[in-house]
Design a protein around this motif. Structure first.
Motif, PDB file in Angstrom:
ATOM      1  N   ARG A 172       6.728   7.373   2.713  1.00 24.91           N
ATOM      2  CA  ARG A 172       5.650   6.450   3.089  1.00 24.91           C
ATOM      3  C   ARG A 172       4.482   6.586   2.115  1.00 24.91           C
ATOM      4  N   ARG A 173       4.044   7.825   1.877  1.00 23.75           N
ATOM      5  CA  ARG A 173       3.047   8.070   0.843  1.00 23.75           C
ATOM      6  C   ARG A 173       3.755   8.392  -0.471  1.00 23.75           C
ATOM      7  N   GLU A 229       4.771   3.653   0.013  1.00 19.73           N
ATOM      8  CA  GLU A 229       4.374   2.344   0.525  1.00 19.73           C
ATOM      9  C   GLU A 229       2.861   2.175   0.550  1.00 19.73           C
ATOM     10  N   THR A 230       2.142   3.291   0.617  1.00 20.78           N
ATOM     11  CA  THR A 230       0.683   3.219   0.714  1.00 20.78           C
ATOM     12  C   THR A 230       0.050   3.619  -0.624  1.00 20.78           C
TER      13      THR A 230
END
Length: 361
Positions: free
Chosen positions: A307-308, A244-245
């Motif tokens: 997330r990463r 997401e990042t």
């Protein structure tokens, strides 16, 4: 070898099955390693000390490494300790010295190598002791050439033997002139500069603080190296799960292994000893590869994804001096500035310490 090629293709297929995306359209990152090298006719090392010129004899006083850059260098000399920059151990031989356009004189191995409680992994050598690592670090700091000496200050009674040409594996070209010189020549330079090399080594080992310094301008080295190399293309294998990042975490292991040893009790090598016994790589490092592939399968099942972004990378030519990961650092597939961590699996499950986590600086 054909087996290495099959392993790379197998890993790529497993990445695809697990749903990892290729990076820049491919699961492979190709690079060259030197499989055979020979010295050319133009190898010469001279130095001038207080206007007195001395010519060193190739093979007796010095030898180039097979992964030295071919070219001519003329430069003043800086002693840069072990040539190590290790922020994780709060140690940097280059911290207070300018080596740009200089020849750096370096000690082999690393500080406190015989001390069980050394921060440098005790009596085991870290990657900072690797000869290609010393060349890479010197080049990063702007040096023109590396002059390596055996640390005879810590080796009473041992022979000051020059490394046989081609015996030490390395990159196809380290990008810097790189030679192995006799300790007694360095001692001569030290005495002329009113320095005591044994005392310096003892001080570094005791205090774990660098003792780097520039020699007076009266010392100048002229170096010419010519290396003729036969190259082989090898492959790192990498894929990623988008996050997401904009940040990345890399999880990796090496999938190569040393091939043979001449006797059952001998050391494994990558030189392929004739008639040697096969060194099976199940422990080192099929276990690490299996761990990374299992993580890939687990990430595929992660609800919503990571997330990463997570990069899975399997390195080649690591047993020859961390060449695969070194190539990646110099040619990253994702931005290093956005890479926040690296987790490495080596000999997973076979030793008490199988997992290493490295901070990125």
């Amino acid at each position: 070898t054909p087996g290495l090629e099959k392993a790379a293709d197998y890993i790529a297929r497993q990445f695809k099955i697990a749903g990892l995306k290729p990076i820049n359209g491919s699961y492979f990152q190709q690079f060259n390693v030197t499989v055979k090298a020979q010295m050319g006719k133009r190898n010469r090392m001279e130095y001038r000390l207080s206007n007195e010129k001395q010519t060193l004899k190739t093979g007796d006083d010095y030898l180039p490494f097979s992964f030295s850059e071919t070219g001519n260098v003329s430069c003043p000399v800086v002693f840069a300790g072990y040539g190590i920059t290790a922020k994780e151990y709060n140690y940097d031989d280059y911290a207070a010295i300018d080596v740009k356009d200089k020849c750096v004189l370096l000690l082999r191995y690393e500080p406190q190598e015989f001390e069980e409680n050394s921060v440098f992994a005790g009596k085991a050598y870290t990657e900072h002791a690797q000869l290609p690592s010393k060349a890479f670090n010197a080049k990063v700091h702007g040096a023109r050439a590396v002059i390596l000496i055996n640390n005879m200050a810590n080796r009473g009674g041992e022979s000051d033997r020059l490394e046989t040409f081609g015996a030490t594996s390395g990159p196809a070209n380290s990008g810097i002139g790189y030679v192995h010189m006799k300790y007694e020549v360095a001692e001569r330079w030290m005495r002329a500069a009113n320095q005591d090399l044994k005392q310096i080594v003892a001080s570094i080992d005791h205090e774990l603080k660098p003792r780097s310094f520039a020699f007076p301008d009266t010392l100048q080295v002229d170096l010419e190296t010519e290396i003729q190399q036969v190259l082989k293309q090898v492959r790192n294998v990498a894929g990623y799960f988008p996050g997401e990042t904009g940040e990345y975490v890399i999880i990796g292991a090496h999938y190569d292994h040393l091939d043979t040893r001449s006797t059952p009790s001998g050391d494994c090598s990558s030189t392929g000893a004739t008639g040697g016994e096969v060194c099976n790589g199940a422990t080192d490092n099929a276990t690490g590869v299996a761990a990374v592939l299992a993580i890939g399968k687990a990430l595929k099942k992660l609800p919503g994804g990571p997330r990463r972004s997570v990069v899975l990378a399997l390195w080649d030519a690591e047993e020859d001096g961390l060449l695969g990961s070194l190539y990646y650092v110099n040619h990253p597939l994702v931005p290093l500035a956005q890479t926040v961590g690296y987790i490495n699996y080596d000999i997973a499950g076979a030793t008490p310490v199988a997992l290493s986590v490295a901070p990125l600086h």
